[in-house]
Design a protein around this motif. Structure first.
Motif, mmCIF file in Angstrom:
data_model
loop_
_atom_site.group_PDB
_atom_site.id
_atom_site.type_symbol
_atom_site.label_atom_id
_atom_site.label_comp_id
_atom_site.label_asym_id
_atom_site.label_seq_id
_atom_site.Cartn_x
_atom_site.Cartn_y
_atom_site.Cartn_z
ATOM 1 N N VAL A 340 0.861 -1.180 0.000
ATOM 2 C CA VAL A 340 0.000 0.000 0.000
ATOM 3 C C VAL A 340 0.899 1.231 0.000
ATOM 4 C CG1 VAL A 340 -1.694 1.342 1.317
ATOM 5 C CG2 VAL A 340 -1.948 -1.142 1.097
ATOM 6 N N ASP A 341 0.840 1.982 -1.085
ATOM 7 C CA ASP A 341 1.712 3.128 -1.271
ATOM 8 C C ASP A 341 0.948 4.416 -0.995
ATOM 9 O OD1 ASP A 341 3.622 4.967 -2.017
ATOM 10 O OD2 ASP A 341 3.345 4.654 -4.178
ATOM 11 N N LEU A 342 1.245 5.046 0.139
ATOM 12 C CA LEU A 342 0.615 6.301 0.524
ATOM 13 C C LEU A 342 1.493 7.510 0.196
ATOM 14 C CD1 LEU A 342 -0.585 5.232 4.102
ATOM 15 C CD2 LEU A 342 -1.856 5.092 1.961
ATOM 16 N N SER A 343 2.599 7.290 -0.480
ATOM 17 C CA SER A 343 3.554 8.361 -0.748
ATOM 18 C C SER A 343 3.206 9.085 -2.043
ATOM 19 C CB SER A 343 4.974 7.792 -0.824
ATOM 20 O OG SER A 343 5.120 6.952 -1.956
ATOM 21 N N SER A 344 4.018 10.084 -2.377
ATOM 22 C CA SER A 344 3.789 10.831 -3.612
ATOM 23 C C SER A 344 5.100 11.294 -4.195
ATOM 24 C CB SER A 344 2.875 12.033 -3.349
ATOM 25 O OG SER A 344 3.583 13.041 -2.650
ATOM 26 N N MET A 345 5.032 11.895 -5.347
ATOM 27 C CA MET A 345 6.140 12.504 -6.059
ATOM 28 C C MET A 345 7.140 11.466 -6.568
ATOM 29 S SD MET A 345 5.102 15.591 -6.227
ATOM 30 C CE MET A 345 6.489 16.403 -6.978
ATOM 31 N N TRP A 346 8.283 11.259 -5.898
ATOM 32 C CA TRP A 346 9.352 10.496 -6.540
ATOM 33 C C TRP A 346 9.877 9.339 -5.696
ATOM 34 C CZ3 TRP A 346 13.915 13.447 -9.359
ATOM 35 C CH2 TRP A 346 14.578 12.560 -10.208
ATOM 36 N N ALA A 347 10.431 9.609 -4.521
ATOM 37 C CA ALA A 347 11.143 8.565 -3.780
ATOM 38 C C ALA A 347 10.247 7.379 -3.433
ATOM 39 C CB ALA A 347 11.762 9.150 -2.509
ATOM 40 N N GLY A 348 9.094 7.633 -2.795
ATOM 41 C CA GLY A 348 8.189 6.555 -2.423
ATOM 42 C C GLY A 348 7.637 5.807 -3.620
ATOM 43 N N PRO A 349 7.093 6.532 -4.628
ATOM 44 C CA PRO A 349 6.608 5.839 -5.821
ATOM 45 C C PRO A 349 7.684 5.042 -6.552
ATOM 46 C CG PRO A 349 5.609 7.993 -5.684
ATOM 47 C CD PRO A 349 6.651 7.933 -4.585
ATOM 48 N N LEU A 350 8.933 5.534 -6.569
ATOM 49 C CA LEU A 350 10.011 4.764 -7.194
ATOM 50 C C LEU A 350 10.227 3.458 -6.450
ATOM 51 C CD1 LEU A 350 12.364 4.254 -9.087
ATOM 52 C CD2 LEU A 350 13.754 5.799 -7.688
ATOM 53 N N CYS A 351 10.219 3.521 -5.114
ATOM 54 C CA CYS A 351 10.330 2.304 -4.317
ATOM 55 C C CYS A 351 9.203 1.340 -4.658
ATOM 56 C CB CYS A 351 10.301 2.656 -2.831
ATOM 57 S SG CYS A 351 10.164 1.230 -1.719
ATOM 58 N N ALA A 352 7.965 1.850 -4.687
ATOM 59 C CA ALA A 352 6.810 1.003 -4.996
ATOM 60 C C ALA A 352 6.930 0.390 -6.389
ATOM 61 C CB ALA A 352 5.524 1.820 -4.879
ATOM 62 N N HIS A 353 7.437 1.182 -7.331
ATOM 63 C CA HIS A 353 7.582 0.675 -8.691
ATOM 64 C C HIS A 353 8.550 -0.499 -8.741
ATOM 65 C CE1 HIS A 353 7.392 1.301 -13.151
ATOM 66 N NE2 HIS A 353 8.468 0.543 -13.048
ATOM 67 N N LEU A 354 9.684 -0.367 -8.059
ATOM 68 C CA LEU A 354 10.662 -1.445 -8.060
ATOM 69 C C LEU A 354 10.113 -2.688 -7.370
ATOM 70 C CD1 LEU A 354 13.823 0.701 -7.266
ATOM 71 C CD2 LEU A 354 13.246 -0.363 -9.456
ATOM 72 N N LEU A 355 9.343 -2.504 -6.295
ATOM 73 C CA LEU A 355 8.725 -3.649 -5.617
ATOM 74 C C LEU A 355 7.697 -4.311 -6.526
ATOM 75 C CD1 LEU A 355 8.226 -2.191 -2.020
ATOM 76 C CD2 LEU A 355 10.070 -3.678 -2.845
ATOM 77 N N GLY A 356 6.962 -3.491 -7.296
ATOM 78 C CA GLY A 356 6.007 -4.054 -8.244
ATOM 79 C C GLY A 356 6.698 -4.880 -9.310
ATOM 80 N N ARG A 357 7.823 -4.410 -9.795
ATOM 81 C CA ARG A 357 8.573 -5.175 -10.787
ATOM 82 C C ARG A 357 9.102 -6.476 -10.211
ATOM 83 N NH1 ARG A 357 12.918 -1.327 -13.536
ATOM 84 N NH2 ARG A 357 13.619 -3.377 -14.267
ATOM 85 N N ALA A 360 5.407 -7.774 -6.396
ATOM 86 C CA ALA A 360 4.403 -7.356 -5.414
ATOM 87 C C ALA A 360 3.198 -6.737 -6.106
ATOM 88 C CB ALA A 360 5.014 -6.357 -4.440
ATOM 89 N N ARG A 361 2.076 -6.794 -5.438
ATOM 90 C CA ARG A 361 0.855 -6.116 -5.892
ATOM 91 C C ARG A 361 0.830 -4.740 -5.229
ATOM 92 N NH1 ARG A 361 -5.102 -7.403 -3.447
ATOM 93 N NH2 ARG A 361 -6.250 -5.726 -4.518
ATOM 94 N N VAL A 362 0.875 -3.687 -6.029
ATOM 95 C CA VAL A 362 0.983 -2.331 -5.500
ATOM 96 C C VAL A 362 -0.352 -1.613 -5.628
ATOM 97 C CG1 VAL A 362 2.145 -0.097 -5.687
ATOM 98 C CG2 VAL A 362 3.428 -2.209 -6.093
ATOM 99 N N ILE A 363 -0.814 -1.055 -4.506
ATOM 100 C CA ILE A 363 -2.046 -0.254 -4.491
ATOM 101 C C ILE A 363 -1.662 1.185 -4.159
ATOM 102 C CG2 ILE A 363 -4.319 0.066 -3.470
ATOM 103 C CD1 ILE A 363 -4.261 -2.886 -2.669
ATOM 104 N N LYS A 364 -1.840 2.062 -5.121
ATOM 105 C CA LYS A 364 -1.525 3.482 -4.947
ATOM 106 C C LYS A 364 -2.748 4.177 -4.347
ATOM 107 C CE LYS A 364 0.173 7.697 -6.030
ATOM 108 N NZ LYS A 364 1.394 8.289 -5.441
ATOM 109 N N VAL A 365 -2.560 4.836 -3.189
ATOM 110 C CA VAL A 365 -3.661 5.500 -2.506
ATOM 111 C C VAL A 365 -3.416 7.007 -2.521
ATOM 112 C CG1 VAL A 365 -4.992 5.677 -0.370
ATOM 113 C CG2 VAL A 365 -3.947 3.483 -1.014
ATOM 114 N N GLU A 366 -4.407 7.767 -2.992
ATOM 115 C CA GLU A 366 -4.307 9.222 -3.020
ATOM 116 C C GLU A 366 -5.501 9.832 -2.299
ATOM 117 O OE1 GLU A 366 -2.829 11.070 -6.873
ATOM 118 O OE2 GLU A 366 -3.542 9.119 -7.587
ATOM 119 N N HIS A 386 4.149 4.822 -12.013
ATOM 120 C CA HIS A 386 2.952 4.130 -11.517
ATOM 121 C C HIS A 386 2.338 3.140 -12.498
ATOM 122 C CE1 HIS A 386 2.780 6.590 -7.899
ATOM 123 N NE2 HIS A 386 3.079 7.627 -8.652
ATOM 124 N N GLY A 387 3.000 2.899 -13.610
ATOM 125 C CA GLY A 387 2.465 1.938 -14.562
ATOM 126 C C GLY A 387 2.254 0.570 -13.943
ATOM 127 N N GLY A 388 1.082 -0.003 -14.123
ATOM 128 C CA GLY A 388 0.771 -1.334 -13.614
ATOM 129 C C GLY A 388 0.277 -1.374 -12.181
#
Length: 564
Positions: A340-357, A360-366, A386-388
């Motif tokens: 569950v990704d509650l972050s924004s902009m760059w650092a957190g989403p980049l982490c989530a993206h790499l985990l998704g690759r 992991a199943r990534v859920i972006k929450v805004e 945030h692709g995928g």
């Protein structure tokens, strides 16, 4: 072969051992390039480091060598617990600049919103990325008003302040700012030292360096300063591209090598704790800049270091601190884990993206009221990260929305958030005030760590706070494009993967300043010097030791279906 691969590999083994007892990095790395300087030249990030009218700067190459090892460690660990992720370090650092067509600005950030200002005792980075920051300039300086150009006033006034006092004053008003730590200065470039060109260390000067008079702030301000209303996206590419490339007539420079919660909360991180957008070992930092020895009050018990062996790299700090929040789960894997990704902009989403690759199943929450700020710029940057991912919007101001958020967090295997600890506490989500499921990993991203929640940071000033800068003729220049953001993102992904490999149940406190500091203290290169030469419209780096050369490449544009 004279490289520092073994030293940087030892640093990564220490980082991994702080989270799990794995020997995944015990076998030698065989894929690293012979020369980190040539790799730095090919990355696209070197092209973003240095003055717009001069040669790109070699000096951060040791940090890039450490990043290569970090990417290799991530590949090895993801292969054990999920799908192997072979991230391209150059694309991680310079992909945004490739999308936005940014160029190096020396003591102005590539995005244009920040500056390095000379103070009475050193240098201070200040970021005026929002109108509120610009409006705060009079209060920072104790003036009733400033002229049409706030940078002109700040530049002149900064010389009457110490770097720490100016940064603290700006931070008091919520403006991202950081003093360059004394430990970051090359010996001959220390504030107040005599700095004739022949006395500068090799990594801090270029041959035929411009004189100090020619580099004065007054002489450069007209060309270097964007208008107040310009954003990074809107800056003219044509106007800067000519400055970014050398002319055929220029002489060669010789540079030896250098030894968020969902968007509402994420906005707080960017301004109040750490995102878009940290510096030498703690024993050499001034007291105000030293990493905290403990976590915030809402943290739980510390995780015992799995290995009792002393650190192999006592002079090189780890970018994260950890605390135990739940029992570990034996045999945990990333495949199918819910992030569950509650972050924004760059650092957190980049982490989530790499985990998704990695599987992991990534859920972006805004937040429905304050979406991710990255949506306001070039949409390709948001899509790149945030692709995928699954995406959902929640209204944090309603009971139903808060309950939805609590359910998402409770069922997550990994939580990524980047807000002040008190913001999560107000939502009833403080990690130290809730029961966590076994194996849950909680990643807390901030600018200066959970123990310093009131300080704001953006990627460029956080890098300065950590001492990660380039050096040109004895003066600091910004390194890359908001470099603390992508470095924090890849370190965050590595930390989460290490935690999962060790069974999880941990809170990871990762700040951009500490990350920048870890890379600033990377093991020095063990061969050199390296020459940076002009070749027509290009710059070329030569490594005499290996008999090879590399053209300095511009930032690449990433694929929108992933960072390949």
């Amino acid at each position: 072969m004279h490289t520092n691969t073994s030293a940087t590999a030892a640093v990564l083994r220490d980082w991994v051992q702080s989270l799990c007892p794995s020997d995944v990095l015990s076998r030698p790395v065989e894929t690293q390039p012979e020369c980190a300087v040539l790799a730095w030249a090919a990355s696209g990030a070197m092209d973003l480091t240095g003055r717009s009218d001069g040669a790109p700067v070699v000096s951060p190459a040791a940090a890039y060598g450490l990043l290569l090892e970090t990417a290799e460690a991530l590949a090895r660990i993801t292969a054990q617990i999920g799908s192997e992720v072979r991230a391209d370090p150059g694309l991680l650092l310079a992909g945004r600049a490739g999308l936005l067509n940014l160029r190096r600005g020396g003591q102005q950030t590539a995005g244009g919103a920040g500056r390095l200002l000379r103070t009475s005792d050193g240098w201070c980075a200040i970021n005026l990325s929002r109108q509120d920051d610009i409006d705060s300039v009079p209060a920072i300086l104790g003036l009733d008003s400033v002229g049409d150009d706030p940078w002109e006033t700040l530049t002149a006034a900064a010389r009457e302040w110490t770097a720490t006092d100016l940064a603290d004053r700006a931070q008091l008003l919520g403006v991202p700012a950081a003093a360059l730590p004394p430990a970051a200065y090359p010996a001959a470039a220390l504030p107040g030292a005599e700095r004739p060109s022949d006395a500068l260390p090799a990594d801090a000067r270029s041959a035929d360096a411009r004189s100090a008079d020619a580099r004065s702030a007054d002489a450069r301000s007209a060309d270097a300063r964007p208008s107040d209303a310009r954003s990074a996206d809107a800056r003219s590419t044509d106007a800067r591209s000519a400055d970014a490339r050398p002319s055929d007539a220029r002489s060669a420079d010789v540079v030896p090598a250098a030894a968020d919660s969902a968007a509402a909360l994420a906005a707080d991180v960017h301004r109040e704790a750490a995102l878009p957008a940290a510096a030498h070992p703690a024993d050499v930092l001034p007291a105000a800049a030293r990493p905290a020895t403990g976590l915030a009050d809402d943290a739980a018990r510390p995780v015992d270091r799995p290995s009792a062996a002393p650190s192999a790299t006592p002079d090189h700090q780890c970018p994260w601190q950890t605390m135990r929040i739940a029992d570990p789960v034996v045999g945990a894997r990333l495949d199918g884990l819910v992030v569950v990704d509650l972050s924004s902009m760059w650092a957190g989403p980049l982490c989530a993206h790499l985990l998704g690759r990695a599987g992991a199943r990534v859920i972006k929450v805004e937040s429905t009221r304050r979406p991710d700020g990255a949506r306001r710029g070039d949409p390709r940057f948001f899509d790149w990260l945030h692709g995928g991912h699954e995406q959902t919007a929640v209204d944090f101001h309603t009971p139903a929305g808060r309950e939805t958020l609590r359910e998402l967090v409770s069922t997550a295997d990994v939580v990524i958030e980047a807000s002040r600890p008190r913001a999560m506490a107000q939502l009833g989500l403080a990690p130290g005030e809730r029961v966590h499921r076994d194996g849950q990993v909680w990643l807390s991203l901030t600018g200066y760590g959970r123990a310093e929640p009131m300080r704001v940071a953006f990627g460029d000033d956080a890098a300065v706070a950590g001492g990660l800068v380039g050096w040109d003729a004895g003066e600091p220049v910004f390194c890359g494009d908001a470099i603390a953001d992508p470095l924090t993102g890849i370190c965050a992904a590595l930390a989460v993967c290490c935690a999962v490999l060790g069974g999880g149940g941990q809170l990871i406190d990762l700040s951009m300043r500490a990350t920048a500091a870890a890379f600033a203290s990377a093991p020095a290169l063990t061969h050199g010097p390296h020459r940076v030469l002009v070749d027509g419209a290009d710059w070329v780096v030569e490594c005499p030791h290996h008999g090879r050369s590399q053209r300095v490449l511009q930032p690449r544009v990433p694929q929108l279906d992933g960072m390949k």
